[in-house]
Design a protein around this motif. Structure first.
Motif, PDB file in Angstrom:
ATOM      1  N   LEU A  26       0.685  -1.236   0.006  1.00  0.00           N
ATOM      2  CA  LEU A  26      -0.090   0.142  -0.038  1.00  0.00           C
ATOM      3  C   LEU A  26       0.924   1.329   0.063  1.00  0.00           C
ATOM      4  N   PHE A  27       0.514   2.173  -1.082  1.00  0.00           N
ATOM      5  CA  PHE A  27       1.002   3.280  -1.122  1.00  0.00           C
ATOM      6  C   PHE A  27       0.226   4.478  -0.163  1.00  0.00           C
ATOM      7  N   LEU A  28       0.857   5.445   0.484  1.00  0.00           N
ATOM      8  CA  LEU A  28       0.144   6.613   1.297  1.00  0.00           C
ATOM      9  C   LEU A  28       0.614   7.557   0.323  1.00  0.00           C
ATOM     10  N   ILE A  29      -0.159   8.696  -0.108  1.00  0.00           N
ATOM     11  CA  ILE A  29       0.266   9.641  -0.988  1.00  0.00           C
ATOM     12  C   ILE A  29      -0.521  10.971  -0.401  1.00  0.00           C
ATOM     13  N   GLY A  30      -0.055  12.294  -0.673  1.00  0.00           N
ATOM     14  CA  GLY A  30      -0.826  13.354  -0.261  1.00  0.00           C
ATOM     15  C   GLY A  30       0.167  14.413   0.138  1.00  0.00           C
ATOM     16  N   THR A  31      -0.446  15.371   0.890  1.00  0.00           N
ATOM     17  CA  THR A  31       0.277  16.613   1.114  1.00  0.00           C
ATOM     18  C   THR A  31       1.304  16.518   2.249  1.00  0.00           C
ATOM     19  N   ASN A  32       2.233  17.437   2.161  1.00  0.00           N
ATOM     20  CA  ASN A  32       3.137  17.416   3.312  1.00  0.00           C
ATOM     21  C   ASN A  32       2.642  17.649   4.530  1.00  0.00           C
ATOM     22  N   GLY A  33       3.019  16.921   5.767  1.00  0.00           N
ATOM     23  CA  GLY A  33       2.263  17.207   6.729  1.00  0.00           C
ATOM     24  C   GLY A  33       1.190  16.534   7.217  1.00  0.00           C
TER      25      GLY A  33
END
Length: 423
Positions: A26-33
């Motif tokens: 599983l990859f977790l992606i998204g904004t910094n913080g």
């Protein structure tokens, strides 16, 4: 045993955060913080909890417990703006695990920041078409009262900083009893969580001794791991590595007092074998990833933070696929690389951002309009790279609110719903 669903509550910005875990990666992606690294850290806490040594989790990172308390409890005080930590709720986990038996196992526990001790812990066996059965229970504040079922293992009140199971030798339970096998499997799974979130080429260059089961959270045990593989294991590793890096040989020789001399050979003329001191950061990171399939069999999950860091982007998707296909462990990793995640299926990717109150929220890309509307023509990475970050965050928040719903049920029904919620 595989992790299939996880709920974390009370760790940094993780406020009742739930998500499903695919079987392999599983990859977790998204904004910094957004909280991606916090998810990995929280799972590292689970390993420390299962071993009964949560202080190790803090000391490894050179933190204080106040560094991981929920962000909502940080408040400015007075005109100085000095931050004060208000009384906080406990750190709570609920995990859905699937062993090979076909049953589901739910393990939940609560740990107090104030007392720095376990407050409660329960394990449930959830069989198909049957009511969940509690097989293990512990409570700190009161003794566990007798229950109608004689099948439940009960532990009297203790004051312990980690899992009550760490004090309960499986041999103390009647041999041949299925519950003993479940407890042993959970402990082995949790202790098999292996974090590479602190991976550092500087640490990987250090000389080490011993025969470790993995390379260590920073890679500091790499030399000892390579020596423990033996000639056949190192040949297998070289074969895997050579697909992604020009490599023809790798040696690990034990010297006086157990110290290990590591040398690699590249297929270039007039270049002798050389030591880790002269190995590039990128090669060492590739070496660390390629070593994962050779970790000990009891390694259940490998955590990787910003997996693309320092690795040439053209080889990275094939590298990750190769590792996932050859490893028995689940891979959970964070990434800021649209190019990388574009090569993976949408159900292997979750998008994280923060809600208006600062809490981390997580959404499946299939539930977000931008991803769902273009999925027929574009990959997840292409959509991610070509869509405004604030738009994706709004869609994730909308998806989270639509799926949110307070569960006021208790015990058996609560566990049944949690086990049934996995997609």
């Amino acid at each position: 045993m595989k992790l299939r669903r996880l709920t974390i509550d009370g760790y940094k910005a993780l406020d009742d955060l739930s998500f499903d875990m695919p079987y392999n990666l599983l990859f977790l992606i998204g904004t910094n913080g957004a909280g991606k690294s916090s998810v990995l850290q929280a799972l590292s806490f689970v390993r420390a909890f299962a071993s009964g040594n949560v202080d190790q989790f803090i000391s490894d990172r050179q933190w204080k417990w106040s560094d991981v308390r929920p962000r909502k409890n940080l408040r400015p005080v007075g005109k100085s703006g000095r931050v004060r930590v208000l009384p906080t709720k406990n750190l709570q986990f609920r995990l859905l695990l699937e062993p090979e038996t076909g049953h589901s196992i739910v393990w939940e526990f609560s740990w107090s920041y104030v007392a720095q001790q376990t407050m409660s812990e329960q394990i449930w066996d959830v069989a198909p078409d049957a009511a969940p059965r509690r097989i293990f229970s512990y409570a700190r504040s009161t003794r566990v009262s007798p229950e109608s079922s004689s099948d439940s293992i009960k532990v009297d009140d203790l004051r312990f900083p980690g899992s009550a199971m760490a004090l309960l030798p499986v041999g103390a339970i009647s041999e041949g009893r299925a519950d003993a096998a479940i407890l042993n499997a959970i402990r082995n799974w949790a202790r098999g969580i292996t974090s590479l979130e602190l991976l550092s080429p500087v640490a990987m260059r250090r000389n080490t001794r011993g025969q470790p089961r993995d390379i260590g959270p920073r890679g500091e045990r790499l030399a000892g791991f390579l020596a423990a593989l033996g000639p056949a294991g190192r040949a297998r590793l070289v074969d895997r590595l050579s697909t992604f890096y020009p490599l023809s040989g790798l040696d690990a020789t034990r010297k006086t007092a157990g110290w290990i001399d590591v040398r690699i050979q590249e297929p270039f003329t007039n270049i002798a074998r050389f030591t880790p001191t002269h190995m590039s950061d990128g090669f060492l990171r590739i070496l660390a990833l390629c070593a994962i399939p050779d970790f000990a069999e009891d390694v259940s999950m490998v955590l990787l933070d910003e997996v693309e860091d320092g690795i040439e982007p053209h080889i990275l998707p094939d590298l990750i696929r190769s590792i996932a296909g050859q490893s028995q462990a689940q891979l959970l990793m964070t990434s800021h690389s649209p190019l990388l995640v574009n090569f993976f299926d949408a159900d292997e990717i979750r998008f994280l951002t923060r809600d208006d109150d600062g809490s981390t929220i997580i959404a499946e890309t299939a539930d977000m309009k931008s991803f769902a509307s273009s999925a027929q023509f574009l990959g997840v990475g292409e959509i991610w790279a070509n869509t405004a970050a604030d738009r994706l965050s709004r869609e994730a928040r909308r998806s989270d609110r639509q799926s949110a719903g307070r569960d006021d049920s208790t015990d058996v029904e609560r566990i049944r719903r949690f086990a049934a919620a996995r997609s």
